[in-house]
Design an enzyme around this catalytic site. Sequence first.
Site, PDB file in Angstrom:
ATOM      1  CG  HIS A   1      -2.069   0.889   1.258  1.00  0.00           C
ATOM      2  ND1 HIS A   1      -2.452   1.688   0.213  1.00  0.00           N
ATOM      3  CD2 HIS A   1      -2.907   1.197   2.283  1.00  0.00           C
ATOM      4  CE1 HIS A   1      -3.477   2.440   0.575  1.00  0.00           C
ATOM      5  NE2 HIS A   1      -3.777   2.175   1.836  1.00  0.00           N
TER       6      HIS A   1
ATOM      7  CG  HIS B   1      -4.173   0.518  -8.214  1.00  0.00           C
ATOM      8  ND1 HIS B   1      -5.503   0.436  -7.936  1.00  0.00           N
ATOM      9  CD2 HIS B   1      -3.668   1.458  -7.394  1.00  0.00           C
ATOM     10  CE1 HIS B   1      -5.816   1.317  -6.999  1.00  0.00           C
ATOM     11  NE2 HIS B   1      -4.710   1.953  -6.653  1.00  0.00           N
TER      12      HIS B   1
ATOM     13  CG  ASP C   1       2.902   4.387  -3.997  1.00  0.00           C
ATOM     14  OD1 ASP C   1       2.023   3.506  -3.874  1.00  0.00           O
ATOM     15  OD2 ASP C   1       2.923   5.432  -3.331  1.00  0.00           O
TER      16      ASP C   1
HETATM   17  C1  SDX Z   1      -1.412   2.106  -3.350  1.00  0.00           C
HETATM   18  O1  SDX Z   1      -6.140   0.689  -3.241  1.00  0.00           O
HETATM   19  C2  SDX Z   1      -5.654   1.869  -3.494  1.00  0.00           C
HETATM   20  O2  SDX Z   1      -6.318   2.748  -3.997  1.00  0.00           O
HETATM   21  C3  SDX Z   1      -4.207   2.066  -3.073  1.00  0.00           C
HETATM   22  C4  SDX Z   1      -3.558   3.381  -3.474  1.00  0.00           C
HETATM   23  C5  SDX Z   1      -4.199   4.553  -2.765  1.00  0.00           C
HETATM   24  O3  SDX Z   1      -4.052   5.684  -3.258  1.00  0.00           O
HETATM   25  O4  SDX Z   1      -4.727   4.362  -1.633  1.00  0.00           O
HETATM   26  O5  SDX Z   1      -3.675   3.577  -4.877  1.00  0.00           O
HETATM   27  C6  SDX Z   1      -2.092   3.395  -3.094  1.00  0.00           C
HETATM   28  O6  SDX Z   1      -1.362   1.300  -2.459  1.00  0.00           O
HETATM   29  C7  SDX Z   1      -0.867   1.816  -4.722  1.00  0.00           C
HETATM   30  C8  SDX Z   1      -0.272   0.369  -4.849  1.00  0.00           C
HETATM   31  C9  SDX Z   1       1.139   0.399  -4.273  1.00  0.00           C
HETATM   32  N1  SDX Z   1       1.690  -0.958  -4.179  1.00  0.00           N
HETATM   33  C10 SDX Z   1       2.667  -1.376  -5.002  1.00  0.00           C
HETATM   34  O7  SDX Z   1       3.134  -0.696  -5.914  1.00  0.00           O
HETATM   35  C11 SDX Z   1       3.204  -2.755  -4.655  1.00  0.00           C
HETATM   36  C12 SDX Z   1       3.346  -3.601  -5.929  1.00  0.00           C
HETATM   37  N2  SDX Z   1       2.004  -3.900  -6.413  1.00  0.00           N
HETATM   38  C13 SDX Z   1       1.427  -5.174  -6.025  1.00  0.00           C
HETATM   39  O8  SDX Z   1       1.787  -5.646  -4.783  1.00  0.00           O
HETATM   40  C14 SDX Z   1      -0.040  -5.299  -6.424  1.00  0.00           C
HETATM   41  O9  SDX Z   1      -0.152  -4.851  -7.714  1.00  0.00           O
HETATM   42  C15 SDX Z   1      -1.088  -4.611  -5.570  1.00  0.00           C
HETATM   43  C16 SDX Z   1      -0.957  -4.939  -4.125  1.00  0.00           C
HETATM   44  C17 SDX Z   1      -1.017  -3.129  -5.739  1.00  0.00           C
HETATM   45  C18 SDX Z   1      -2.471  -5.095  -6.062  1.00  0.00           C
HETATM   46  O10 SDX Z   1      -2.573  -6.430  -5.717  1.00  0.00           O
HETATM   47  P1  SDX Z   1      -3.841  -7.317  -6.189  1.00  0.00           P
HETATM   48  O11 SDX Z   1      -4.922  -6.461  -6.734  1.00  0.00           O
HETATM   49  O12 SDX Z   1      -4.165  -8.239  -5.079  1.00  0.00           O
HETATM   50  O13 SDX Z   1      -3.258  -8.065  -7.454  1.00  0.00           O
HETATM   51  P2  SDX Z   1      -2.676  -9.524  -7.391  1.00  0.00           P
HETATM   52  O14 SDX Z   1      -1.660  -9.590  -6.309  1.00  0.00           O
HETATM   53  O15 SDX Z   1      -3.812 -10.479  -7.369  1.00  0.00           O
HETATM   54  O16 SDX Z   1      -1.911  -9.614  -8.776  1.00  0.00           O
HETATM   55  C19 SDX Z   1      -2.552 -10.110  -9.935  1.00  0.00           C
HETATM   56  C20 SDX Z   1      -1.428 -10.720 -10.758  1.00  0.00           C
HETATM   57  C21 SDX Z   1      -0.615 -11.769  -9.980  1.00  0.00           C
HETATM   58  O17 SDX Z   1      -0.043 -12.648 -10.925  1.00  0.00           O
HETATM   59  P3  SDX Z   1      -0.806 -14.093 -11.205  1.00  0.00           P
HETATM   60  O18 SDX Z   1      -1.007 -14.744  -9.862  1.00  0.00           O
HETATM   61  O19 SDX Z   1      -2.113 -13.715 -11.884  1.00  0.00           O
HETATM   62  O20 SDX Z   1       0.153 -14.838 -12.115  1.00  0.00           O
HETATM   63  O21 SDX Z   1      -0.484  -9.696 -11.094  1.00  0.00           O
HETATM   64  C22 SDX Z   1       0.783  -9.977 -10.492  1.00  0.00           C
HETATM   65  C23 SDX Z   1       0.519 -10.973  -9.378  1.00  0.00           C
HETATM   66  O22 SDX Z   1       1.677 -11.767  -9.135  1.00  0.00           O
HETATM   67  N3  SDX Z   1       1.293  -8.710  -9.980  1.00  0.00           N
HETATM   68  C24 SDX Z   1       2.565  -8.334 -10.059  1.00  0.00           C
HETATM   69  C25 SDX Z   1       2.603  -7.039  -9.500  1.00  0.00           C
HETATM   70  N4  SDX Z   1       1.372  -6.686  -9.105  1.00  0.00           N
HETATM   71  C26 SDX Z   1       0.565  -7.719  -9.396  1.00  0.00           C
HETATM   72  N5  SDX Z   1       3.665  -8.965 -10.526  1.00  0.00           N
HETATM   73  C27 SDX Z   1       4.824  -8.272 -10.434  1.00  0.00           C
HETATM   74  N6  SDX Z   1       4.954  -7.023  -9.923  1.00  0.00           N
HETATM   75  C28 SDX Z   1       3.857  -6.379  -9.464  1.00  0.00           C
HETATM   76  N7  SDX Z   1       3.971  -5.145  -8.934  1.00  0.00           N
END
Ligand code: SDX
Length: 426
Positions: free
Chosen positions: A266, A307, A365
């Site tokens: 997050h 996201h 971010d």
């Molecule tokens: C913020 O919710 C909000 O509005 C948050 C926010 C706000 O203003 O409040 O926008 C702020 O928190 C932005 C997000 C910051 N976090 C990151 O940048 C961390 C990296 N991102 C990930 O951890 C992830 O994308 C999340 C946590 C942001 C979202 O996670 P989800 O929706 O649970 O997605 P998921 O984990 O189910 O991923 C779906 C697929 C998976 O692959 P498969 O299992 O389908 O093979 O996408 C992949 C994940 O492995 N994936 C990534 C990835 N993000 C998702 N793979 C590599 N790198 C990534 N960053």
Amino acid sequence: MADKKARLTVDGLDEAIELPVYSGTEGPDVIDVRPLTGKGLFTYDPGFVSTAACESKITYIDGDLGILLHGGYPIEQLADKSDYLEVCYLLLNGELPTEAQKKEFIHIIKNHTMVHEQMSHFFNGFRRDAHPMAIMVACVGALSAFYHDSLDINDAHHREVCAFRLIAKMPTLAAMSYKYSIGQPFMYPRNDLGYAENFLHMMFGTPCEEYKPNPVLAKAMDRIFVLHADHEQNASTSTVRLAGSSGANPFACISSGIAALWGPAHGGANEAVLTMLEEIGDEAMIPEFVARAKDPEDPFRLMGFGHRVYRNFDPRAKVMKATCDQVLKELGVENEPLLKIAKRLEQIALEDPYFVERKLYPNVDFYSGIILKAIGIPTSMFTVIFALSRTIGWISHWSEFHSSPNRIGRPRQLYTGPKKRNYPLL
Ligand code: SDX
């Protein structure tokens, strides 16, 4: 009144269950599942991917189109034409202020920026190397020890006073957490400075000489505050709403939001992006890190990418990228190596089928940390800046929750543990 109906048929049930369907002003319809109560059924949605937990008028996000509206106004227009305190007013009241309203609002905020002098002693209990987010979780929660005069959550005026105090004092506490970590004296806020200018003054000023904030950096700081102000029912905002539903005081609720924001999935991602870019260190290393991000066996993820809602560019990331270019050019560091690595990483990832198929784009971010680093803010303070900015979103949602009849939030579960069994006879 429900606009439409859904009918749920379940094997084993004699009759279909009729569920009301409601339409909002924008976005998907919602199915009201409350009639399931008493039917022996729960809905199941770990991570709340498809769950609308509440009704709200504050912010709207369209993840497919990459749209973010505050009170109906697009974030791009607010970032370009408005400023953080005006956006605070909009999020709290649902309308932009008139000139007179804005002037009064700014006056009120400016006159609440100091914290009780006892708070400065509170810091002395921390090690100098304490993470500033740990200090913020503690200090913001501790504010409730000082403001017994405005903790009636059912009193709209008390809710407004708490909002004013939090908007005004978060920069002061944030700067104090930084000053404490570097062993410099706390700087008192100055009422002659703008909101972002005052924050930079408290961060980088010293008693030894007058600090003159760079107007370009102050404008960039204010824009970063605007871009992080609110974002619908994200994890930390949902935490604040849930804490608020128990009747906890607003300062304790905001402290719970800070704690939830701290995680690297997050708000902690901005700090993690900088750490990742520094770990990559050279454009030649990018393919190795991209491969790691794609490897299901490797827990490494591309920080600042992906996201839960956006399946398109995060509109804030676009503005942040443009601001990043402006600030680094203004500072004469447009060739900052980390920015070059970030831009190359973005280009590679956006061409890679793994990211394209999963609709993973840069989020808010990805570029913010590069700007903050250029302004001179240490990495450990990045999420504190996010918390400072997001406080208005948290308190606006908290206040919205308490301004209409509400109930304590209490989700249920799918239980897969042991069936009832007796304690073994000795
Ligand atoms: C913020 O919710 C909000 O509005 C948050 C926010 C706000 O203003 O409040 O926008 C702020 O928190 C932005 C997000 C910051 N976090 C990151 O940048 C961390 C990296 N991102 C990930 O951890 C992830 O994308 C999340 C946590 C942001 C979202 O996670 P989800 O929706 O649970 O997605 P998921 O984990 O189910 O991923 C779906 C697929 C998976 O692959 P498969 O299992 O389908 O093979 O996408 C992949 C994940 O492995 N994936 C990534 C990835 N993000 C998702 N793979 C590599 N790198 C990534 N960053």
